[in-house]
Scaffold this motif. Structure first.
Motif, PDB file in Angstrom:
ATOM      1  N   HIS A  29      67.291   6.247   7.465  1.00  0.00           N
ATOM      2  CA  HIS A  29      66.578   6.549   8.701  1.00  0.00           C
ATOM      3  C   HIS A  29      65.071   6.620   8.469  1.00  0.00           C
ATOM      4  O   HIS A  29      64.606   7.097   7.430  1.00  0.00           O
ATOM      5  CB  HIS A  29      67.047   7.884   9.286  1.00  0.00           C
ATOM      6  CG  HIS A  29      68.427   7.856   9.827  1.00  0.00           C
ATOM      7  ND1 HIS A  29      69.528   8.178   9.063  1.00  0.00           N
ATOM      8  CD2 HIS A  29      68.902   7.531  11.052  1.00  0.00           C
ATOM      9  CE1 HIS A  29      70.623   8.070   9.793  1.00  0.00           C
ATOM     10  NE2 HIS A  29      70.271   7.680  11.006  1.00  0.00           N
ATOM     11  N   LYS A  30      64.331   6.154   9.453  1.00  0.00           N
ATOM     12  CA  LYS A  30      62.879   6.326   9.423  1.00  0.00           C
ATOM     13  C   LYS A  30      62.531   7.789   9.686  1.00  0.00           C
ATOM     14  O   LYS A  30      63.359   8.570  10.158  1.00  0.00           O
ATOM     15  CB  LYS A  30      62.229   5.483  10.514  1.00  0.00           C
ATOM     16  CG  LYS A  30      62.460   3.992  10.438  1.00  0.00           C
ATOM     17  CD  LYS A  30      61.786   3.339  11.655  1.00  0.00           C
ATOM     18  CE  LYS A  30      62.036   1.878  11.754  1.00  0.00           C
ATOM     19  NZ  LYS A  30      61.441   1.293  12.983  1.00  0.00           N
ATOM     20  N   GLU A  31      61.276   8.129   9.424  1.00  0.00           N
ATOM     21  CA  GLU A  31      60.820   9.481   9.756  1.00  0.00           C
ATOM     22  C   GLU A  31      60.671   9.633  11.263  1.00  0.00           C
ATOM     23  O   GLU A  31      61.032  10.664  11.836  1.00  0.00           O
ATOM     24  CB  GLU A  31      59.482   9.774   9.067  1.00  0.00           C
ATOM     25  CG  GLU A  31      58.967  11.186   9.331  1.00  0.00           C
ATOM     26  CD  GLU A  31      57.685  11.475   8.583  1.00  0.00           C
ATOM     27  OE1 GLU A  31      57.025  12.479   8.917  1.00  0.00           O
ATOM     28  OE2 GLU A  31      57.323  10.707   7.669  1.00  0.00           O
ATOM     29  N   LYS A  32      60.153   8.581  11.915  1.00  0.00           N
ATOM     30  CA  LYS A  32      59.988   8.578  13.368  1.00  0.00           C
ATOM     31  C   LYS A  32      60.380   7.210  13.909  1.00  0.00           C
ATOM     32  O   LYS A  32      60.209   6.193  13.223  1.00  0.00           O
ATOM     33  CB  LYS A  32      58.535   8.887  13.757  1.00  0.00           C
ATOM     34  CG  LYS A  32      58.086  10.300  13.427  1.00  0.00           C
ATOM     35  CD  LYS A  32      56.659  10.530  13.893  1.00  0.00           C
ATOM     36  CE  LYS A  32      56.199  11.957  13.576  1.00  0.00           C
ATOM     37  NZ  LYS A  32      54.800  12.195  14.032  1.00  0.00           N
ATOM     38  N   PRO A  33      60.897   7.158  15.128  1.00  0.00           N
ATOM     39  CA  PRO A  33      61.278   5.861  15.696  1.00  0.00           C
ATOM     40  C   PRO A  33      60.061   4.995  16.003  1.00  0.00           C
ATOM     41  O   PRO A  33      58.997   5.507  16.353  1.00  0.00           O
ATOM     42  CB  PRO A  33      62.032   6.239  16.972  1.00  0.00           C
ATOM     43  CG  PRO A  33      61.521   7.601  17.337  1.00  0.00           C
ATOM     44  CD  PRO A  33      61.213   8.280  16.035  1.00  0.00           C
ATOM     45  N   SER A  34      60.249   3.701  15.877  1.00  0.00           N
ATOM     46  CA  SER A  34      59.188   2.748  16.184  1.00  0.00           C
ATOM     47  C   SER A  34      59.837   1.427  16.575  1.00  0.00           C
ATOM     48  O   SER A  34      61.018   1.200  16.297  1.00  0.00           O
ATOM     49  CB  SER A  34      58.263   2.561  14.979  1.00  0.00           C
ATOM     50  OG  SER A  34      58.992   2.070  13.862  1.00  0.00           O
ATOM     51  N   PRO A  35      59.106   0.535  17.224  1.00  0.00           N
ATOM     52  CA  PRO A  35      59.686  -0.748  17.652  1.00  0.00           C
ATOM     53  C   PRO A  35      60.177  -1.585  16.483  1.00  0.00           C
ATOM     54  O   PRO A  35      59.573  -1.595  15.411  1.00  0.00           O
ATOM     55  CB  PRO A  35      58.518  -1.425  18.375  1.00  0.00           C
ATOM     56  CG  PRO A  35      57.626  -0.307  18.798  1.00  0.00           C
ATOM     57  CD  PRO A  35      57.723   0.711  17.713  1.00  0.00           C
ATOM     58  N   GLU A  36      61.281  -2.301  16.698  1.00  0.00           N
ATOM     59  CA  GLU A  36      61.833  -3.234  15.715  1.00  0.00           C
ATOM     60  C   GLU A  36      62.236  -4.507  16.472  1.00  0.00           C
ATOM     61  O   GLU A  36      63.404  -4.723  16.786  1.00  0.00           O
ATOM     62  CB  GLU A  36      63.047  -2.622  15.010  1.00  0.00           C
ATOM     63  CG  GLU A  36      62.728  -1.517  14.026  1.00  0.00           C
ATOM     64  CD  GLU A  36      62.081  -2.030  12.743  1.00  0.00           C
ATOM     65  OE1 GLU A  36      62.231  -3.238  12.443  1.00  0.00           O
ATOM     66  OE2 GLU A  36      61.425  -1.228  12.058  1.00  0.00           O
ATOM     67  N   PRO A  37      61.280  -5.363  16.772  1.00  0.00           N
ATOM     68  CA  PRO A  37      61.566  -6.543  17.603  1.00  0.00           C
ATOM     69  C   PRO A  37      62.470  -7.577  16.950  1.00  0.00           C
ATOM     70  O   PRO A  37      63.033  -8.425  17.633  1.00  0.00           O
ATOM     71  CB  PRO A  37      60.169  -7.125  17.874  1.00  0.00           C
ATOM     72  CG  PRO A  37      59.334  -6.635  16.734  1.00  0.00           C
ATOM     73  CD  PRO A  37      59.859  -5.276  16.397  1.00  0.00           C
ATOM     74  N   ASP A  38      62.637  -7.521  15.612  1.00  0.00           N
ATOM     75  CA  ASP A  38      63.413  -8.548  14.910  1.00  0.00           C
ATOM     76  C   ASP A  38      64.786  -8.054  14.478  1.00  0.00           C
ATOM     77  O   ASP A  38      65.354  -8.550  13.499  1.00  0.00           O
ATOM     78  CB  ASP A  38      62.630  -9.030  13.679  1.00  0.00           C
ATOM     79  CG  ASP A  38      61.296  -9.654  14.051  1.00  0.00           C
ATOM     80  OD1 ASP A  38      61.244 -10.371  15.078  1.00  0.00           O
ATOM     81  OD2 ASP A  38      60.311  -9.427  13.331  1.00  0.00           O
ATOM     82  N   MET A  39      65.349  -7.110  15.204  1.00  0.00           N
ATOM     83  CA  MET A  39      66.655  -6.578  14.847  1.00  0.00           C
ATOM     84  C   MET A  39      67.734  -7.643  14.998  1.00  0.00           C
ATOM     85  O   MET A  39      67.747  -8.389  15.973  1.00  0.00           O
ATOM     86  CB  MET A  39      66.989  -5.355  15.707  1.00  0.00           C
ATOM     87  CG  MET A  39      66.099  -4.164  15.423  1.00  0.00           C
ATOM     88  SD  MET A  39      66.398  -2.767  16.524  1.00  0.00           S
ATOM     89  CE  MET A  39      67.848  -2.050  15.759  1.00  0.00           C
ATOM     90  N   HIS A  40      68.663  -7.682  14.053  1.00  0.00           N
ATOM     91  CA  HIS A  40      69.769  -8.635  14.091  1.00  0.00           C
ATOM     92  C   HIS A  40      70.891  -8.127  14.986  1.00  0.00           C
ATOM     93  O   HIS A  40      71.559  -8.882  15.679  1.00  0.00           O
ATOM     94  CB  HIS A  40      70.304  -8.859  12.680  1.00  0.00           C
ATOM     95  CG  HIS A  40      69.285  -9.357  11.719  1.00  0.00           C
ATOM     96  ND1 HIS A  40      69.057 -10.693  11.496  1.00  0.00           N
ATOM     97  CD2 HIS A  40      68.410  -8.686  10.917  1.00  0.00           C
ATOM     98  CE1 HIS A  40      68.099 -10.835  10.603  1.00  0.00           C
ATOM     99  NE2 HIS A  40      67.688  -9.646  10.236  1.00  0.00           N
ATOM    100  N   GLU A  41      71.129  -6.826  14.947  1.00  0.00           N
ATOM    101  CA  GLU A  41      72.115  -6.133  15.778  1.00  0.00           C
ATOM    102  C   GLU A  41      71.466  -4.855  16.267  1.00  0.00           C
ATOM    103  O   GLU A  41      70.302  -4.587  15.973  1.00  0.00           O
ATOM    104  CB  GLU A  41      73.386  -5.828  14.971  1.00  0.00           C
ATOM    105  CG  GLU A  41      74.368  -6.981  14.888  1.00  0.00           C
ATOM    106  CD  GLU A  41      75.201  -7.141  16.158  1.00  0.00           C
ATOM    107  OE1 GLU A  41      75.118  -6.279  17.050  1.00  0.00           O
ATOM    108  OE2 GLU A  41      75.940  -8.135  16.258  1.00  0.00           O
ATOM    109  N   CYS A  42      72.224  -4.064  17.030  1.00  0.00           N
ATOM    110  CA  CYS A  42      71.705  -2.779  17.522  1.00  0.00           C
ATOM    111  C   CYS A  42      70.465  -2.966  18.393  1.00  0.00           C
ATOM    112  O   CYS A  42      69.579  -2.105  18.446  1.00  0.00           O
ATOM    113  CB  CYS A  42      71.392  -1.821  16.379  1.00  0.00           C
ATOM    114  SG  CYS A  42      72.691  -1.660  15.131  1.00  0.00           S
ATOM    115  N   THR A  43      70.375  -4.099  19.082  1.00  0.00           N
ATOM    116  CA  THR A  43      69.170  -4.420  19.853  1.00  0.00           C
ATOM    117  C   THR A  43      68.956  -3.473  21.034  1.00  0.00           C
ATOM    118  O   THR A  43      67.871  -3.466  21.617  1.00  0.00           O
ATOM    119  CB  THR A  43      69.239  -5.867  20.369  1.00  0.00           C
ATOM    120  OG1 THR A  43      70.470  -6.062  21.096  1.00  0.00           O
ATOM    121  CG2 THR A  43      69.197  -6.845  19.203  1.00  0.00           C
TER     122      THR A  43
END
Length: 244
Positions: A29-43
């Protein structure tokens, strides 16, 4: 006085929603959420994610063999329908920016009593009932070797023989991570509608005990119905708490 009241209101608002902007403390897990535009799943969580896009590559194929050191195929590959639901649960735990709202106080890398909708649990059961499993609880019932890899300790049986129904599946397979909600709206379905439900679940007036607030339930249902009639409109990236 007016400025002080406004400052106090926003301080309370920030406190009530602070968990929205943090992540669980697991290794992935990250420390804080942030954008991940290149996700393969869990979009579903790409605009604000607690996992890296690289992690979702493990879920970007079928059948899924393993995620990290946890094998999903100890009783054979999951069916596509069952696998899809298992992915939804995995994505929520690893990537959702809201999962930390239900953080387990005794183990901060885990979740506890996340409210799932009854229909989601029933559909999950239907999707998996003919698949095989050798454990009731995927968190505790495996035998783990020295490399941290999971193995069966007993014979494989159909989900339909291991779990009586969707409620038992949801409240057992991941230990105490999930519960079936008494509400039909103030609960999660692991889809776009969750944005509406979470808005009311996180609101100060929402009831998270065994009793359900009828006013919050009504407001939630009304909002969901209105959202379903919006054609092509994007869901909000942040939750705005509306005062009743």
């Amino acid at each position: 006085m007016l400025k002080f009241a406004a400052a106090l209101f926003f301080a309370i608002l920030a406190t009530s929603t602070c968990k929205e902007f943090s992540c669980l403390e697991g290794d992935t897990h990250k420390e804080k959420p942030s954008p991940e535009p290149d996700m393969h799943e869990c979009t579903l969580y790409s605009k604000s994610s607690c996992c890296d896009a690289d992690l979702t590559a493990q879920l970007d194929h079928s059948p899924v063999i393993k995620v990290n050191n946890s094998y999903w195929n100890r009783c054979g590959n999951l069916s596509k329908s069952c696998e899809d639901y298992t992915k939804k649960i995995e994505c929520f735990y690893r990537c959702s920016p809201y999962a930390a709202h239900w953080i387990n106080p005794n183990y901060t890398a885990a979740i506890e009593f996340v409210p799932l909708c009854q229909n989601f649990c029933d559909d999950w059961y239907e999707a998996c009932k003919e698949d095989l499993t050798c454990v009731r609880n995927w968190l505790t019932d495996w035998e783990w070797d020295d490399n941290g890899v999971n193995h069966c300790k007993s014979d494989c049986s159909p989900y339909s023989e291991v779990f009586a129904n969707g409620t038992e599946l949801c409240q057992t397979l991941w230990g105490h991570s999930f519960k079936v909600s008494e509400s039909s709206c103030l609960c999660l379905q692991m889809n776009e509608k969750d944005d509406v439900a979470i808005k009311y679940i996180l609101s100060e007036s929402s009831e998270e005990s065994s009793s359900v607030s009828s006013s919050e339930e009504h407001a939630c249902r009304k909002k969901v119905l209105r959202s379903e009639h919006l054609n092509g409109e994007e869901w909000p990236e942040t939750i705005i708490i509306e005062m009743p």
